[in-house]
Scaffold this motif. Structure first.
Motif, PDB file in Angstrom:
ATOM      1  N   GLU A  45      36.782  43.021  49.114  1.00 34.12           N
ATOM      2  CA  GLU A  45      35.038  43.793  49.399  1.00 34.12           C
ATOM      3  C   GLU A  45      34.991  43.223  48.327  1.00 34.12           C
ATOM      4  O   GLU A  45      33.539  43.631  47.432  1.00 34.12           O
ATOM      5  CB  GLU A  45      35.475  44.439  49.461  1.00 34.12           C
ATOM      6  CG  GLU A  45      36.114  45.169  50.790  1.00 34.12           C
ATOM      7  CD  GLU A  45      35.864  46.903  51.412  1.00 34.12           C
ATOM      8  OE1 GLU A  45      35.755  47.441  53.265  1.00 34.12           O
ATOM      9  OE2 GLU A  45      36.805  48.151  51.061  1.00 34.12           O
ATOM     10  N   VAL A  46      35.629  43.820  47.057  1.00 31.65           N
ATOM     11  CA  VAL A  46      35.030  43.466  45.370  1.00 31.65           C
ATOM     12  C   VAL A  46      35.029  41.811  45.693  1.00 31.65           C
ATOM     13  O   VAL A  46      33.485  41.244  44.807  1.00 31.65           O
ATOM     14  CB  VAL A  46      35.414  43.366  44.390  1.00 31.65           C
ATOM     15  CG1 VAL A  46      35.583  43.640  43.526  1.00 31.65           C
ATOM     16  CG2 VAL A  46      36.410  45.350  44.591  1.00 31.65           C
ATOM     17  N   ARG A  47      35.886  40.788  46.336  1.00 30.66           N
ATOM     18  CA  ARG A  47      34.899  39.643  45.936  1.00 30.66           C
ATOM     19  C   ARG A  47      33.984  39.304  46.600  1.00 30.66           C
ATOM     20  O   ARG A  47      33.135  38.842  46.278  1.00 30.66           O
ATOM     21  CB  ARG A  47      36.256  39.039  46.844  1.00 30.66           C
ATOM     22  CG  ARG A  47      36.505  36.833  46.308  1.00 30.66           C
ATOM     23  CD  ARG A  47      37.481  36.803  47.644  1.00 30.66           C
ATOM     24  NE  ARG A  47      37.508  37.187  49.121  1.00 30.66           N
ATOM     25  CZ  ARG A  47      36.584  36.623  50.050  1.00 30.66           C
ATOM     26  NH1 ARG A  47      35.869  35.547  49.364  1.00 30.66           N
ATOM     27  NH2 ARG A  47      36.413  36.843  50.624  1.00 30.66           N
ATOM     28  N   LYS A  48      34.104  39.622  47.685  1.00 27.03           N
ATOM     29  CA  LYS A  48      32.665  39.396  48.591  1.00 27.03           C
ATOM     30  C   LYS A  48      31.690  39.990  47.979  1.00 27.03           C
ATOM     31  O   LYS A  48      30.132  39.216  48.147  1.00 27.03           O
ATOM     32  CB  LYS A  48      32.820  40.162  49.797  1.00 27.03           C
ATOM     33  CG  LYS A  48      33.332  39.521  50.985  1.00 27.03           C
ATOM     34  CD  LYS A  48      32.974  39.748  52.602  1.00 27.03           C
ATOM     35  CE  LYS A  48      35.059  39.724  52.839  1.00 27.03           C
ATOM     36  NZ  LYS A  48      34.822  40.154  54.253  1.00 27.03           N
ATOM     37  N   ALA A  49      30.912  41.020  47.188  1.00 30.14           N
ATOM     38  CA  ALA A  49      30.112  42.101  46.523  1.00 30.14           C
ATOM     39  C   ALA A  49      30.123  40.696  45.539  1.00 30.14           C
ATOM     40  O   ALA A  49      28.769  40.331  45.202  1.00 30.14           O
ATOM     41  CB  ALA A  49      30.051  42.873  46.471  1.00 30.14           C
ATOM     42  N   ALA A  50      31.208  40.281  44.374  1.00 29.19           N
ATOM     43  CA  ALA A  50      30.748  39.557  43.395  1.00 29.19           C
ATOM     44  C   ALA A  50      30.214  38.006  44.368  1.00 29.19           C
ATOM     45  O   ALA A  50      29.470  37.103  43.223  1.00 29.19           O
ATOM     46  CB  ALA A  50      32.156  39.560  42.228  1.00 29.19           C
ATOM     47  N   GLU A  51      30.314  37.761  44.674  1.00 28.02           N
ATOM     48  CA  GLU A  51      29.920  36.618  45.525  1.00 28.02           C
ATOM     49  C   GLU A  51      28.374  36.761  45.814  1.00 28.02           C
ATOM     50  O   GLU A  51      27.432  35.968  45.466  1.00 28.02           O
ATOM     51  CB  GLU A  51      30.970  36.153  47.067  1.00 28.02           C
ATOM     52  CG  GLU A  51      32.071  35.720  46.716  1.00 28.02           C
ATOM     53  CD  GLU A  51      32.085  34.969  47.998  1.00 28.02           C
ATOM     54  OE1 GLU A  51      31.847  35.156  48.874  1.00 28.02           O
ATOM     55  OE2 GLU A  51      33.560  34.212  47.606  1.00 28.02           O
ATOM     56  N   LYS A  75      27.010  45.750  35.509  1.00 25.88           N
ATOM     57  CA  LYS A  75      26.892  46.841  36.336  1.00 25.88           C
ATOM     58  C   LYS A  75      26.087  47.197  38.247  1.00 25.88           C
ATOM     59  O   LYS A  75      26.415  47.608  38.220  1.00 25.88           O
ATOM     60  CB  LYS A  75      25.650  47.381  35.479  1.00 25.88           C
ATOM     61  CG  LYS A  75      24.995  48.672  35.670  1.00 25.88           C
ATOM     62  CD  LYS A  75      23.943  49.076  34.285  1.00 25.88           C
ATOM     63  CE  LYS A  75      23.319  49.805  34.686  1.00 25.88           C
ATOM     64  NZ  LYS A  75      23.552  51.165  34.801  1.00 25.88           N
ATOM     65  N   VAL A  76      25.511  45.756  38.306  1.00 27.26           N
ATOM     66  CA  VAL A  76      24.914  45.966  39.814  1.00 27.26           C
ATOM     67  C   VAL A  76      26.474  46.223  40.480  1.00 27.26           C
ATOM     68  O   VAL A  76      26.045  46.518  41.339  1.00 27.26           O
ATOM     69  CB  VAL A  76      23.822  44.819  39.978  1.00 27.26           C
ATOM     70  CG1 VAL A  76      23.541  44.824  40.660  1.00 27.26           C
ATOM     71  CG2 VAL A  76      23.030  44.573  38.661  1.00 27.26           C
ATOM     72  N   LEU A  77      26.960  45.140  40.167  1.00 26.76           N
ATOM     73  CA  LEU A  77      27.979  45.426  40.945  1.00 26.76           C
ATOM     74  C   LEU A  77      28.711  45.756  41.332  1.00 26.76           C
ATOM     75  O   LEU A  77      28.965  46.441  42.625  1.00 26.76           O
ATOM     76  CB  LEU A  77      29.378  44.015  40.430  1.00 26.76           C
ATOM     77  CG  LEU A  77      30.758  43.975  41.137  1.00 26.76           C
ATOM     78  CD1 LEU A  77      30.067  43.108  42.984  1.00 26.76           C
ATOM     79  CD2 LEU A  77      31.396  42.553  40.939  1.00 26.76           C
ATOM     80  N   TYR A  78      28.744  46.842  40.581  1.00 23.96           N
ATOM     81  CA  TYR A  78      30.058  48.225  40.986  1.00 23.96           C
ATOM     82  C   TYR A  78      29.662  49.567  41.160  1.00 23.96           C
ATOM     83  O   TYR A  78      30.022  50.381  41.673  1.00 23.96           O
ATOM     84  CB  TYR A  78      31.506  48.295  39.436  1.00 23.96           C
ATOM     85  CG  TYR A  78      32.211  46.832  39.376  1.00 23.96           C
ATOM     86  CD1 TYR A  78      33.243  46.765  40.273  1.00 23.96           C
ATOM     87  CD2 TYR A  78      31.949  46.248  38.216  1.00 23.96           C
ATOM     88  CE1 TYR A  78      33.848  45.975  40.480  1.00 23.96           C
ATOM     89  CE2 TYR A  78      32.491  44.775  38.018  1.00 23.96           C
ATOM     90  CZ  TYR A  78      33.769  44.958  39.446  1.00 23.96           C
ATOM     91  OH  TYR A  78      34.703  44.139  39.301  1.00 23.96           O
ATOM     92  N   MET A  83      32.188  52.224  42.541  1.00 23.45           N
ATOM     93  CA  MET A  83      33.186  52.294  41.525  1.00 23.45           C
ATOM     94  C   MET A  83      32.652  52.601  40.398  1.00 23.45           C
ATOM     95  O   MET A  83      31.707  52.120  39.140  1.00 23.45           O
ATOM     96  CB  MET A  83      33.879  51.153  41.552  1.00 23.45           C
ATOM     97  CG  MET A  83      34.666  50.301  42.922  1.00 23.45           C
ATOM     98  SD  MET A  83      34.518  49.002  43.517  1.00 23.45           S
ATOM     99  CE  MET A  83      36.398  49.018  42.377  1.00 23.45           C
ATOM    100  N   GLU A  84      33.634  52.622  39.496  1.00 27.83           N
ATOM    101  CA  GLU A  84      34.101  53.806  37.730  1.00 27.83           C
ATOM    102  C   GLU A  84      34.825  53.398  37.025  1.00 27.83           C
ATOM    103  O   GLU A  84      36.222  52.768  38.108  1.00 27.83           O
ATOM    104  CB  GLU A  84      32.728  54.832  37.667  1.00 27.83           C
ATOM    105  CG  GLU A  84      31.872  55.299  37.888  1.00 27.83           C
ATOM    106  CD  GLU A  84      31.956  56.509  37.631  1.00 27.83           C
ATOM    107  OE1 GLU A  84      32.350  57.512  37.199  1.00 27.83           O
ATOM    108  OE2 GLU A  84      30.258  57.272  38.171  1.00 27.83           O
TER     109      GLU A  84
END
Length: 249
Positions: A45-51, A75-78, A83-84
């Motif tokens: 899910e992090v990978r998809k959001a990063a894309e 900052k925008v991604l996390y 996430m923190e």
């Protein structure tokens, strides 16, 4: 062609390159430092959001010749994922970057920098890079520990990308050296070679095949300006020795 008082360098595929690049591995390293993940986001899910954030949103800005800081991107991604982390923004850059690739030295770049240091030729870096100058400085210091770079400029710290001449104008002013006494070395015929030429800096086209991405270079053309075309750093060392000898006789 004058013997230079200072030589400026591009970073990627000029001094270092990103061997075995894998951003998923970088995100995996970052997830070790998560302190809050209320949505239980997985690595995928992090990978998809990063894309979504980096490849679709930030890349649109970069194509216009401008840059968004990787720290802002993170900052925008996390925050998007809720996430923190127990890390500073700079630490997040470095941990991700080292996780994605520890980096590698372009052939003989260390030998070439040692030569410059021994002969009193000053040096610095200007790079189109999503990550900060502080993060790049850490990487350069780790892989090229003998470097004596006086400053390290990345596009993410200046919101604009090469070939914008403002970056080169700033570098010349930071150097306090006449443009005609500065060389600039880079692997991109337009963003490096032609861009340096427009401010009166003498450009060196460093055209080395190590880990070369020919797909990214499909639109490149031969520089339309006076320049020196080399394929290895020993060629520049030999030229500097020749110019030094000629100036002493």
């Amino acid at each position: 062609m004058k013997y230079p008082k200072m030589i400026l360098f591009d970073y990627g595929h000029t001094l270092l390159y990103e061997s075995d690049w894998n951003p998923v591995r970088g995100n995996e390293e970052l997830l070790k430092y998560v302190t809050r993940n209320p949505n239980h986001c997985t690595l995928d899910e992090v990978r998809k959001a990063a894309e979504l954030i980096f490849e679709k949103q930030i890349e649109c800005v970069r194509k216009l010749g401008y840059e968004i800081s990787g720290q802002v991107g993170n900052k925008v991604l996390y925050e998007y994922l809720g996430m923190e982390f127990s890390l500073t923004p700079l630490e997040m850059e470095i941990i991700f970057w080292n996780g994605a690739s520890m980096g590698a030295i372009m052939p003989d770049a260390d030998t070439m920098l040692d030569f410059l240091n021994q002969h009193g030729i000053r040096s610095a870096v200007i790079s189109n890079l999503l990550w900060s100058g502080a993060a790049l400085t850490e990487r350069l210091s780790r892989l090229l520990p003998n470097n004596q770079f006086e400053f390290v400029m990345t596009s993410s710290d200046y919101f604009m990308r090469k070939p914008n001449r403002i970056l080169f104008d700033i570098a010349v002013r930071k150097a306090s050296v006449a443009p005609g006494e500065i060389w600039y070395c880079g692997d991109n015929p337009q963003a490096d070679v032609e861009a340096a030429s427009q401010v009166g800096v003498f450009p060196i086209w460093y055209d080395n095949d190590t880990e070369k991405d020919y797909k990214d270079r499909s639109k490149e053309r031969i520089p339309q300006c006076e320049h020196l075309h080399i394929h290895a750093w020993n060629e520049m060392i030999n030229l500097l020795e020749k110019l030094k000898h000629e100036s002493s006789v």
